[in-house]
Design an enzyme around this catalytic site. Structure first.
Site, PDB file in Angstrom:
ATOM      1  N   SER A  20       0.858  -1.191   0.000  1.00 22.63           N
ATOM      2  CA  SER A  20       0.000   0.000   0.000  1.00 22.63           C
ATOM      3  C   SER A  20       0.895   1.242   0.000  1.00 22.63           C
ATOM      4  O   SER A  20       2.120   1.131   0.081  1.00 22.63           O
ATOM      5  CB  SER A  20      -0.917  -0.019   1.221  1.00 22.63           C
ATOM      6  OG  SER A  20      -0.137  -0.068   2.381  1.00 22.63           O
ATOM      7  N   GLY A  23       1.249   5.344  -3.934  1.00 18.49           N
ATOM      8  CA  GLY A  23       0.922   6.625  -4.575  1.00 18.49           C
ATOM      9  C   GLY A  23      -0.057   6.490  -5.735  1.00 18.49           C
ATOM     10  O   GLY A  23       0.109   7.159  -6.755  1.00 18.49           O
ATOM     11  N   GLY A  25      -2.986   7.635  -5.757  1.00 20.29           N
ATOM     12  CA  GLY A  25      -3.643   8.939  -5.858  1.00 20.29           C
ATOM     13  C   GLY A  25      -2.824   9.897  -6.716  1.00 20.29           C
ATOM     14  O   GLY A  25      -3.370  10.648  -7.524  1.00 20.29           O
ATOM     15  N   TYR A  61      -4.836   9.476  12.788  1.00 20.88           N
ATOM     16  CA  TYR A  61      -3.738   8.515  12.871  1.00 20.88           C
ATOM     17  C   TYR A  61      -3.958   7.358  11.905  1.00 20.88           C
ATOM     18  O   TYR A  61      -3.023   6.736  11.424  1.00 20.88           O
ATOM     19  CB  TYR A  61      -3.601   7.947  14.287  1.00 20.88           C
ATOM     20  CG  TYR A  61      -2.944   8.919  15.231  1.00 20.88           C
ATOM     21  CD1 TYR A  61      -1.579   9.195  15.116  1.00 20.88           C
ATOM     22  CD2 TYR A  61      -3.671   9.558  16.214  1.00 20.88           C
ATOM     23  CE1 TYR A  61      -0.967  10.103  15.964  1.00 20.88           C
ATOM     24  CE2 TYR A  61      -3.068  10.466  17.066  1.00 20.88           C
ATOM     25  CZ  TYR A  61      -1.716  10.730  16.940  1.00 20.88           C
ATOM     26  OH  TYR A  61      -1.105  11.633  17.770  1.00 20.88           O
ATOM     27  N   THR A 199       5.967  -7.979  -8.530  1.00 22.56           N
ATOM     28  CA  THR A 199       5.091  -7.425  -9.578  1.00 22.56           C
ATOM     29  C   THR A 199       4.456  -8.551 -10.388  1.00 22.56           C
ATOM     30  O   THR A 199       3.254  -8.539 -10.674  1.00 22.56           O
ATOM     31  CB  THR A 199       5.900  -6.477 -10.500  1.00 22.56           C
ATOM     32  OG1 THR A 199       6.291  -5.354  -9.733  1.00 22.56           O
ATOM     33  CG2 THR A 199       5.081  -6.011 -11.690  1.00 22.56           C
ATOM     34  N   GLY A 361      -8.435  21.591  14.466  1.00 20.73           N
ATOM     35  CA  GLY A 361      -8.389  20.414  15.329  1.00 20.73           C
ATOM     36  C   GLY A 361      -9.690  20.193  16.075  1.00 20.73           C
ATOM     37  O   GLY A 361     -10.443  21.123  16.323  1.00 20.73           O
ATOM     38  N   CYS A 388      -9.707  27.590  11.473  1.00 24.26           N
ATOM     39  CA  CYS A 388     -10.765  26.868  12.159  1.00 24.26           C
ATOM     40  C   CYS A 388     -10.551  26.885  13.676  1.00 24.26           C
ATOM     41  O   CYS A 388     -10.718  27.913  14.299  1.00 24.26           O
ATOM     42  CB  CYS A 388     -10.910  25.462  11.583  1.00 24.26           C
ATOM     43  SG  CYS A 388     -12.581  24.836  11.804  1.00 24.26           S
ATOM     44  N   GLN A 392     -10.558  30.001  16.490  1.00 23.05           N
ATOM     45  CA  GLN A 392     -11.241  29.976  17.791  1.00 23.05           C
ATOM     46  C   GLN A 392     -10.240  30.248  18.916  1.00 23.05           C
ATOM     47  O   GLN A 392     -10.541  30.961  19.875  1.00 23.05           O
ATOM     48  CB  GLN A 392     -11.960  28.635  17.967  1.00 23.05           C
ATOM     49  CG  GLN A 392     -13.028  28.417  16.883  1.00 23.05           C
ATOM     50  CD  GLN A 392     -13.741  27.073  16.969  1.00 23.05           C
ATOM     51  OE1 GLN A 392     -13.431  26.246  17.828  1.00 23.05           O
ATOM     52  NE2 GLN A 392     -14.691  26.843  16.078  1.00 23.05           N
ATOM     53  N   GLU A 412     -17.344  24.180  23.538  1.00 26.26           N
ATOM     54  CA  GLU A 412     -16.937  22.802  23.222  1.00 26.26           C
ATOM     55  C   GLU A 412     -16.117  22.199  24.368  1.00 26.26           C
ATOM     56  O   GLU A 412     -16.277  21.035  24.699  1.00 26.26           O
ATOM     57  CB  GLU A 412     -16.108  22.791  21.919  1.00 26.26           C
ATOM     58  CG  GLU A 412     -15.658  21.405  21.480  1.00 26.26           C
ATOM     59  CD  GLU A 412     -14.820  21.401  20.188  1.00 26.26           C
ATOM     60  OE1 GLU A 412     -14.452  22.477  19.686  1.00 26.26           O
ATOM     61  OE2 GLU A 412     -14.529  20.297  19.705  1.00 26.26           O
ATOM     62  N   HIS A 514     -11.637  26.582   5.975  1.00 28.62           N
ATOM     63  CA  HIS A 514     -10.382  25.902   5.632  1.00 28.62           C
ATOM     64  C   HIS A 514      -9.904  26.338   4.247  1.00 28.62           C
ATOM     65  O   HIS A 514     -10.254  25.699   3.250  1.00 28.62           O
ATOM     66  CB  HIS A 514     -10.589  24.390   5.628  1.00 28.62           C
ATOM     67  CG  HIS A 514     -10.779  23.800   6.977  1.00 28.62           C
ATOM     68  ND1 HIS A 514      -9.752  23.219   7.690  1.00 28.62           N
ATOM     69  CD2 HIS A 514     -11.874  23.715   7.761  1.00 28.62           C
ATOM     70  CE1 HIS A 514     -10.214  22.796   8.854  1.00 28.62           C
ATOM     71  NE2 HIS A 514     -11.506  23.080   8.918  1.00 28.62           N
ATOM     72  N   GLU A 516      -7.160  25.891   2.946  1.00 29.57           N
ATOM     73  CA  GLU A 516      -6.231  24.908   2.353  1.00 29.57           C
ATOM     74  C   GLU A 516      -6.925  23.943   1.394  1.00 29.57           C
ATOM     75  O   GLU A 516      -6.284  23.376   0.520  1.00 29.57           O
ATOM     76  CB  GLU A 516      -5.482  24.142   3.453  1.00 29.57           C
ATOM     77  CG  GLU A 516      -6.306  23.137   4.267  1.00 29.57           C
ATOM     78  CD  GLU A 516      -7.034  23.748   5.462  1.00 29.57           C
ATOM     79  OE1 GLU A 516      -7.260  24.979   5.468  1.00 29.57           O
ATOM     80  OE2 GLU A 516      -7.383  22.989   6.394  1.00 29.57           O
TER      81      GLU A 516
HETATM   82  N1  GLN Z   1     -13.505  21.726  17.131  1.00 29.89           N
HETATM   83  C1  GLN Z   1     -13.865  22.962  16.503  1.00 29.89           C
HETATM   84  C2  GLN Z   1     -15.337  23.007  16.082  1.00 29.89           C
HETATM   85  O1  GLN Z   1     -15.929  21.979  15.880  1.00 29.89           O
HETATM   86  C3  GLN Z   1     -12.937  23.267  15.344  1.00 29.89           C
HETATM   87  C4  GLN Z   1     -12.988  22.283  14.249  1.00 29.89           C
HETATM   88  C5  GLN Z   1     -11.830  22.388  13.265  1.00 29.89           C
HETATM   89  O2  GLN Z   1     -10.793  22.971  13.558  1.00 29.89           O
HETATM   90  N2  GLN Z   1     -11.983  21.782  12.097  1.00 29.89           N
HETATM   91  O3  GLN Z   1     -15.888  24.065  15.940  1.00 29.89           O
END
Ligand code: GLN
Length: 541
Positions: A20, A23, A25, A61, A199, A361, A388, A392, A412, A514, A516
């Protein structure tokens, strides 16, 4: 520009063997780029053999970053590669998992659609796979649909996908399909030899399933000689010109050029009976040259949770490759463990950095460290981009240290806080109560005229992708604005705050969305491009 839109869509299936992570993708994306460069319209889709409905709930992970499409589907990170190589937005039609397939078959069964028949892997599961594979083709928008089958040939769980592709080859006609198989040629250092046996075995396994690959792409650390190609061609029933090597290269964006040099695109087009039109890779080549040749290094810290796992921030790292190329620098991304950043360690950890990115996160781990990093960047004039959870944290840090609300927090992590500067907004509660789990996908954002972020984008109304549940609490809107962390981007329908920036700081912008997910080679994202520019200026001071 050639187009066979009135004719049949052609299908290319990409499988992998031996190991696996070879690459697939990148190879699928590279092939798409090469066909686009010859004027064909192309889509790529991913078939993931796991039973999860989508990777949204998968631990990074296990699966790296969760990528989000315009229409709000949480997907495999390979879809990010597809977009970065092709500039074509993906959607729910570009991603299938075994979970999704079974879910719809079981729903049909409960609905009585099978009229009492025994529901089986063949034909019901394979029929559903075939239907999904052809969804994009049936939209008639594409000349070629590339379908990447996840997993490795020989895995029990990917078998139904290979079987579905085998059936499609006969239903659609051999001339309308091509199979590309990616394998590994290991190098035995002790004997100094490249080995073809794995192969051969992997192709034999495919043959057992009734699939003869048309093209073999061999992943290798050492260039393959003609003898190896000849041997593989002979043992695997493939033309010698259809045996292509994929040697490790310094940047993934060079892979299309390496494939093109070996005429992979021509071999595939010939196989599909499509004319070989002129190829235009000029701009791609220029981009790769800039990536490879820029020597000036800019150090940017990515403060996040998954430092030992760069795949968790794949789209962010790639956005910096795009933005670095525009600015003619190499961005060196330093993965900084958020939970290790403290008032005592911050100078040492971030001291040499020219810019700080506060990463997204879920969950509480590392958020206090992210706030320390925000404070450091805020008070030391270091360029900062918050994404994100990163936004916050910037908001909470400001509320605690500037507005003076020591217990300010996000609901949260602290449902009892008296100053919930980040909260779930009333406008969203009903959706969450209906079972929606997050604000996902593309939303509009109105930027404040005259703000820095407005000048960065050069337009007032933008659209960006989201993946979160909590929001800036609008009850504090005026207070933040007056104290200098100004909300400068707002969703026109809901009034939700999507971006804030700090007055009097050279570059301190944090966004709830986001950016990115939307950066690609053709359109490097303006926020990243401008952030890197600010980092270069900071470095020069
Ligand atoms: N945990 C945060 C929320 O749900 C931020 C989520 C994130 O960074 N993608 O609002």
């Amino acid at each position: 520009m050639y187009s066979n839109k009135s004719d049949k869509t052609k299908y290319v299936f990409v499988t992998g063997g031996v190991a696996s992570s070879l690459g697939k993708g990148i190879i699928s994306s590279s092939l798409a780029r090469l066909l686009l460069a010859r004027g064909y319209s192309v889509a790529i889709q991913k078939m993931d053999p796991y039973i999860n409905i989508d990777p949204g709930t998968l631990n990074p992970y296990e699966h790296g970053e969760c990528y989000v499409t315009e229409d709000g589907v949480e997907t495999d990170l390979d879809l990010g590669h597809y977009e970065r190589f092709t500039s074509i937005p993906t959607s729910s039609a570009n991603t299938v998992t075994t979970g999704k397939i079974y879910y719809s078959v079981i729903n049909k069964e409960r609905n009585g659609d099978y009229q009492g028949k025994t529901v089986q892997v063949i034909p019901h599961i394979t029929d559903e796979i075939k239907r999904r594979i052809q969804l994009l083709g049936k939209s008639k928008k594409y000349d070629v649909v590339i379908t990447e089958i996840g997993g490795t040939v020989g895995d029990i769980e990917s078998l139904p996908y290979i079987e579905a592709a085998r059936q499609l080859r006969y239903e659609l006609g051999v001339q309308n399909t091509a199979f590309l198989h990616l394998t590994l040629i290991p190098y035995m250092a002790a004997s100094g030899e490249l080995k073809t046996k794995p192969t051969q075995h992997s192709v034999k396994q495919l043959l057992e399933y009734g699939v003869q690959p048309d093209v073999l792409v061999l992943r290798t650390e050492q260039p393959l000689g003609n003898d190896i190609r000849k041997k593989v061609a002979l043992f695997c029933n493939v033309d010698q010109e259809a045996v292509v090597e994929s040697v490790d290269v310094p940047t993934i964006y060079e892979v299309p050029l390496k494939m093109h040099a070996q005429r992979l695109d021509e071999v595939i087009l010939q196989k599909l009976g499509l004319p070989i039109k002129e190829s235009n890779l000029t701009e791609w080549r220029q981009f790769v040259e800039r990536v490879k040749n820029s020597t000036k290094v800019i150090d940017i810290a990515l403060v996040g949770k998954y430092v030992e796992l760069p795949d968790a921030y794949k789209s962010i790292s790639e956005s910096f490759v795009h933005a670095g190329a525009v600015n003619d620098v190499k961005v060196k991304l330093h993965f900084v463990a958020a939970e290790k950043v403290t008032a005592e360690s911050v100078q040492e950890m971030l001291g040499g950095m020219h810019g700080v990115l506060i990463g997204p996160g879920m969950g509480q781990r590392g958020v206090e460290g992210k706030m320390v990093a925000c404070e450091y960047a805020r008070t030391n004039n270091v360029p900062l981009l918050g994404i994100c959870m990163g936004m916050q944290c910037a908001v909470i840090e400001f509320a605690r240290n500037v507005l003076g609300y020591a217990d300010a927090d996000t609901k949260e992590h602290n449902p009892l806080t008296k100053h919930p500067v980040i909260d779930i907004m009333d406008s969203e509660k009903s959706g969450f109560e209906r079972g929606e789990t997050m604000r996902l996908g593309a939303f509009g954002c109105q930027l404040t005229k005259g703000s820095k972020i407005h000048s960065v984008y050069g337009e007032e109304l933008i659209s960006e992708r989201h993946r979160h549940r909590y929001e800036f609490n609008n009850e504090y809107f005026d207070e933040f604005a007056a104290a200098g962390l100004r909300p400068v981007g707002v969703n026109p329908e809901s009034g939700l705050v999507e971006a804030v920036e700090l007055d009097g700081h050279p570059w301190y912008i944090a966004v709830q969305y986001h950016p990115e997910y939307k950066s690609n080679v053709e359109h490097p994202h303006p926020l990243f491009v401008n952030f890197v520019k600010a980092a270069i200026e900071f470095e020069g001071k």
